[in-house]
Design a protein around this motif. Structure first.
Motif, PDB file in Angstrom:
ATOM      1  N   LEU A   6      27.508  25.595  -6.153  1.00 29.29           N
ATOM      2  CA  LEU A   6      28.791  24.923  -5.958  1.00 29.29           C
ATOM      3  C   LEU A   6      28.600  23.541  -5.344  1.00 29.29           C
ATOM      4  N   VAL A   7      27.756  23.454  -4.316  1.00 31.72           N
ATOM      5  CA  VAL A   7      27.504  22.174  -3.656  1.00 31.72           C
ATOM      6  C   VAL A   7      26.769  21.217  -4.596  1.00 31.72           C
ATOM      7  N   GLY A   8      25.839  21.754  -5.392  1.00 36.03           N
ATOM      8  CA  GLY A   8      25.095  20.898  -6.307  1.00 36.03           C
ATOM      9  C   GLY A   8      25.939  20.350  -7.439  1.00 36.03           C
ATOM     10  N   LEU A   9      26.925  21.115  -7.885  1.00 33.95           N
ATOM     11  CA  LEU A   9      27.731  20.704  -9.029  1.00 33.95           C
ATOM     12  C   LEU A   9      28.958  19.895  -8.637  1.00 33.95           C
ATOM     13  N   SER A  10      29.423  20.065  -7.397  1.00 34.73           N
ATOM     14  CA  SER A  10      30.663  19.425  -6.991  1.00 34.73           C
ATOM     15  C   SER A  10      30.416  18.483  -5.818  1.00 34.73           C
TER      16      SER A  10
ATOM     17  N   ALA B 198      30.546  17.298   0.128  1.00 32.57           N
ATOM     18  CA  ALA B 198      31.082  16.595   1.288  1.00 32.57           C
ATOM     19  C   ALA B 198      31.746  17.544   2.266  1.00 32.57           C
ATOM     20  N   LEU B 199      32.326  18.624   1.752  1.00 32.76           N
ATOM     21  CA  LEU B 199      33.040  19.574   2.600  1.00 32.76           C
ATOM     22  C   LEU B 199      32.105  20.511   3.354  1.00 32.76           C
ATOM     23  N   LEU B 200      31.039  20.998   2.697  1.00 32.23           N
ATOM     24  CA  LEU B 200      30.230  22.080   3.253  1.00 32.23           C
ATOM     25  C   LEU B 200      28.898  21.636   3.840  1.00 32.23           C
ATOM     26  N   THR B 201      28.320  20.554   3.328  1.00 27.47           N
ATOM     27  CA  THR B 201      26.964  20.180   3.754  1.00 27.47           C
ATOM     28  C   THR B 201      26.846  19.948   5.256  1.00 27.47           C
TER      29      THR B 201
END
Length: 282
Positions: free
Chosen positions: A108-112, A117-120
């Protein structure tokens, strides 16, 4: 020595050296497993000699033969299989849970960009927390049963896998994605045919690192009131002053970790057999 005789001697020595290399005495021609076995065998022989010669006190560092005797004794008593099975099941459960969540969130983080920006920032902060800092909280939430142990192992396995998946996808060459879009590939086809193969090396590396950390976190997890497992064996050896039990548990952790990593490495080689990579120089 006359010059002709000296030349003959040099030729003879060169011939013998060439024959020795041809006979397999050149270490560069030895199998990889044999080269890898040399350092631990040398250390074991040195430790055995140091203890038997009185250089090191046996209660501080038992001889490898004494550690082997302790392992054989536990194997005959049936304790060894119980400890190994308990630890292996905990690692398997924790790794499956942590790696599964890591693959989903990492993708999810890699594709979006929005998800990144929200989770990293939160994940980066959580990744910096030491493993033992989770123990009191997990005890309060889940008690001293298996759930707290599996949860701690899952936390240890999560972050390396998450980093491998997220970075693997985000580091895919942009030109590959642009070419795929020009060919009319949709999102699912793009992920399956371009992003996943390109990110697979980083994903598999993350899985290997996550499995290694799962074994490390297992030791911390089994300090939580465990009655079986290799972590319990370490604690029992410390409390009873049995250095041979402590070293036996360490040896078992090393062997099990190497076997599991070897299995993951075999999967990695099979999945990436298409890759033509640099294998190092001899």
């Amino acid at each position: 020595m006359p010059e002709p005789l000296a030349n003959d001697a040099r030729v003879a020595r060169g011939t013998l050296a060439s024959g020795a290399i041809a006979a397999g005495l050149d270490p560069r021609r030895w199998p990889a497993w044999l080269l890898g076995a040399l350092p631990p065998v040398a250390v074991l022989m040195l430790a055995e000699a140091a203890v038997r010669l009185g250089w090191i006190a046996p209660h501080l560092l038992p001889a490898p033969s004494d550690v082997l005797e302790a392992l054989v004794r536990m194997l005959r008593d049936g304790q060894l299989s119980q400890h190994v099975l308990a630890s292996t099941l905990r690692v398997a459960g924790g790794f499956a849970l942590g790696a599964g969540l890591a693959v989903l969130l990492g993708a999810l983080v890699g594709l979006s960009g929005f998800a990144a920006a929200l989770l990293t920032p939160s994940f980066q902060a959580l990744r910096a927390i030491p493993s033992l800092a989770w123990v009191p909280l997990l005890l309060l939430w889940l008690g001293i049963d298996e759930a707290s142990k599996v949860a701690l192992i899952a936390i240890g396995a999560f972050f390396p896998v998450y980093m491998g998946v997220a970075s693997g996808i985000r580091d895919v060459d942009r030109k590959l994605v642009e070419v795929a879009r020009l060919r009319g590939l949709g999102r699912i086809a793009l992920a399956r045919r371009v992003l996943l193969p390109a990110a697979l090396p980083a994903v598999l590396t993350g899985l290997r690192n996550g499995l290694s950390l799962a074994w490390m976190f297992m030791v911390a997890a089994e300090l939580i009131a465990a009655s079986r497992g290799l972590g319990y064996l370490l604690t029992d050896g410390r409390e009873t002053g049995r250095a041979d039990l402590v070293l036996a548990a360490i040896v078992l952790l090393a062997v099990l970790g190497k076997l599991s990593d070897g299995a993951m490495a075999a999967i990695e080689r099979r999945a990436l057999r298409w890759r033509d990579s640099f294998g190092g120089t001899t």
